[in-house]
Scaffold this active site. Structure first.
Site, mmCIF file in Angstrom:
data_model
loop_
_atom_site.group_PDB
_atom_site.id
_atom_site.type_symbol
_atom_site.label_atom_id
_atom_site.label_comp_id
_atom_site.label_asym_id
_atom_site.label_seq_id
_atom_site.Cartn_x
_atom_site.Cartn_y
_atom_site.Cartn_z
ATOM 1 N N GLY A 60 54.664 69.456 -21.481
ATOM 2 C CA GLY A 60 55.936 69.532 -20.760
ATOM 3 C C GLY A 60 55.851 69.622 -19.254
ATOM 4 O O GLY A 60 56.771 69.203 -18.563
ATOM 5 N N ASP A 115 56.625 74.253 -17.822
ATOM 6 C CA ASP A 115 57.910 73.550 -17.785
ATOM 7 C C ASP A 115 59.068 74.519 -18.016
ATOM 8 O O ASP A 115 60.060 74.502 -17.305
ATOM 9 C CB ASP A 115 57.941 72.411 -18.821
ATOM 10 N N ASP A 118 60.766 80.573 -22.292
ATOM 11 C CA ASP A 118 61.877 80.910 -23.169
ATOM 12 C C ASP A 118 61.660 82.345 -23.666
ATOM 13 O O ASP A 118 61.895 83.304 -22.938
ATOM 14 C CB ASP A 118 61.905 79.854 -24.274
ATOM 15 N N LYS A 146 64.544 80.970 -19.036
ATOM 16 C CA LYS A 146 65.698 81.429 -19.831
ATOM 17 C C LYS A 146 65.671 82.957 -19.879
ATOM 18 O O LYS A 146 65.140 83.544 -20.833
ATOM 19 C CB LYS A 146 65.614 80.854 -21.251
ATOM 20 N N PHE A 167 69.585 74.284 -25.622
ATOM 21 C CA PHE A 167 68.415 73.395 -25.680
ATOM 22 C C PHE A 167 68.552 72.271 -24.653
ATOM 23 O O PHE A 167 69.568 71.579 -24.608
ATOM 24 C CB PHE A 167 68.278 72.813 -27.093
ATOM 25 N N LEU A 168 67.506 72.088 -23.864
ATOM 26 C CA LEU A 168 67.519 71.103 -22.778
ATOM 27 C C LEU A 168 66.427 70.054 -22.969
ATOM 28 O O LEU A 168 65.392 70.335 -23.583
ATOM 29 C CB LEU A 168 67.284 71.821 -21.436
ATOM 30 N N ASP A 174 60.944 67.653 -23.997
ATOM 31 C CA ASP A 174 61.228 66.653 -25.019
ATOM 32 C C ASP A 174 62.139 67.181 -26.117
ATOM 33 O O ASP A 174 62.280 68.387 -26.320
ATOM 34 C CB ASP A 174 59.923 66.187 -25.674
ATOM 35 N N ARG A 180 61.029 62.995 -22.318
ATOM 36 C CA ARG A 180 60.191 63.566 -21.255
ATOM 37 C C ARG A 180 60.271 62.768 -19.966
ATOM 38 O O ARG A 180 60.061 63.298 -18.879
ATOM 39 C CB ARG A 180 58.716 63.608 -21.693
HETATM 40 P P1 5GP Z 1 58.426 80.309 -25.506
HETATM 41 O O1 5GP Z 1 59.522 80.746 -26.441
HETATM 42 O O2 5GP Z 1 57.079 80.562 -26.093
HETATM 43 O O3 5GP Z 1 58.606 80.913 -24.126
HETATM 44 O O4 5GP Z 1 58.587 78.759 -25.328
HETATM 45 C C1 5GP Z 1 57.894 77.924 -26.166
HETATM 46 C C2 5GP Z 1 58.160 76.494 -25.940
HETATM 47 O O5 5GP Z 1 59.442 76.203 -26.466
HETATM 48 C C3 5GP Z 1 58.218 75.940 -24.540
HETATM 49 O O6 5GP Z 1 56.960 75.694 -23.962
HETATM 50 C C4 5GP Z 1 58.923 74.642 -24.814
HETATM 51 O O7 5GP Z 1 58.004 73.703 -25.312
HETATM 52 C C5 5GP Z 1 59.875 75.025 -25.928
HETATM 53 N N1 5GP Z 1 61.244 75.207 -25.420
HETATM 54 C C6 5GP Z 1 61.920 76.340 -25.182
HETATM 55 N N2 5GP Z 1 63.170 76.087 -24.764
HETATM 56 C C7 5GP Z 1 63.276 74.738 -24.727
HETATM 57 C C8 5GP Z 1 64.339 73.837 -24.376
HETATM 58 O O8 5GP Z 1 65.455 74.203 -23.979
HETATM 59 N N3 5GP Z 1 64.063 72.507 -24.477
HETATM 60 C C9 5GP Z 1 62.850 72.024 -24.883
HETATM 61 N N4 5GP Z 1 62.695 70.706 -24.930
HETATM 62 N N5 5GP Z 1 61.833 72.842 -25.228
HETATM 63 C C10 5GP Z 1 62.047 74.188 -25.148
HETATM 64 MG MG MG Z 2 55.627 74.520 -22.439
#
Ligand code: 5GP
Ligand code: MG
Length: 190
Positions: A60, A115, A118, A146, A167-168, A174, A180
C-alpha cells in the site's frame, strides 16, 4: 495523445466502480499532495542530517513512499518491507513475518512509511520486529490515520490526513487488488 486521455480518465472522477462496489471521490490528488508537503516538511526538519533509513511497507505505501522520499533534502536510504502472513501451526493459526529487511538498521534512524494505520495491529507487529534489530530511533509516518479505530499506545509520529472508519481506496490502497493506481482517494458507498 491516447495515453494522456487514459490518464485523465483515471483521475478526479466523482465516482468509480471496483468489483461491483461503488466508491465516491473523497480526497482529491491536490489535497493528497498538500498533505504530503506538510509531512515531508516535518520529516526534513527532523531527519535532514541523520542519513535515515526509510522503510516503506508494501504494497500500500509504494506511492506515499515515493512522494515522501523525493521531497527529502538529505542523504537517505530507501527500502521496502512486506508483512507476510501464512497458515501455521501456532495457536492463533497464522504466522506473521516481516520480509525484505535485508538492510542493516542497527544504530540507524529508521522511519516506517505506512499507507494507513487502522487498528494498529500491523504497526505494532512491525515495530516489535524492527526494535529487535536495535535501530537508534524508530518512528512512524502514515499517509492516512483512523484515530477512532486505533487501539494502541504507540505514537503515530507523522500523519498525512486523519479519516473516519469508512473503507477507502486509491493512492496505494486497494479493494481486493484494484484501485491502487488511482491518484485520488475514494470512499465506499454503503
Ligand atoms: P491495521 O488494522 O493493522 O492498522 O491495518 C491493517 C491493514 O488494513 C492496513 O495496512 C490496510 O492494508 C488495511 N486497511 C485498513 N483500513 C483500510 C481502508 O480504509 N482501505 C483499505 N484499502 N485498506 C485498509
Ligand atoms: Mg499497510
Amino acid at each position: 495523445m491516447k495515453l494522456l486521455t487514459l490518464k485523465l480518465s483515471f483521475k478526479n472522477m466523482n465516482s468509480i466502480e471496483l468489483h461491483n462496489r461503488k466508491f465516491n471521490l473523497f480526497i482529491d490528488a491536490n489535497s493528497i499532495q498538500n498533505a504530503i508537503d506538510n509531512v515531508a516538511n516535518d520529516i526534513n526538519r527532523d531527519y535532514k542530517d541523520r542519513n535515515p533509513v526509510f522503510l516503506g511497507v508494501l504494497n500500500g505505501s509504494f506511492l506515499f513512499t515515493a512522494d515522501v522520499v523525493r521531497r527529502f533534502e538529505g542523504n537517505c536510504e530507501v527500502n521496502f518491507i512486506r508483512l507476510a502472513s501464512y497458515q501455521g501451526t501456532d495457536s492463533t493459526g497464522t504466522i506473521k513475518e516481516v520480509m525484505g529487511l535485508n538492510e542493516n538498521i542497527k544504530n540507524r534512524d529508521v522511519l516506517i512509511l505506512e499507507d494507513i494505520v487502522d487498528s494498529g495491529n500491523t504497526l505494532e507487529y512491525i515495530i516489535e520486529v524492527l526494535r529487535s534489530h536495535k535501530p537508534r530511533s524508530l518512528k512512524v509516518a502514515t499517509f492516512l490515520f483512523k484515530p477512532k479505530a486505533y487501539l494502541k499506545d504507540i505514537p503515530v509520529d507523522y500523519v498525512g490526513i486523519e479519516v473516519g472508519n469508512e473503507f477507502l481506496v486509491g493512492y496505494g490502497l486497494d479493494f481486493d487488488g484494484h484501485g491502487r493506481n488511482l491518484e485520488d482517494v475514494y470512499i465506499i458507498e454503503e
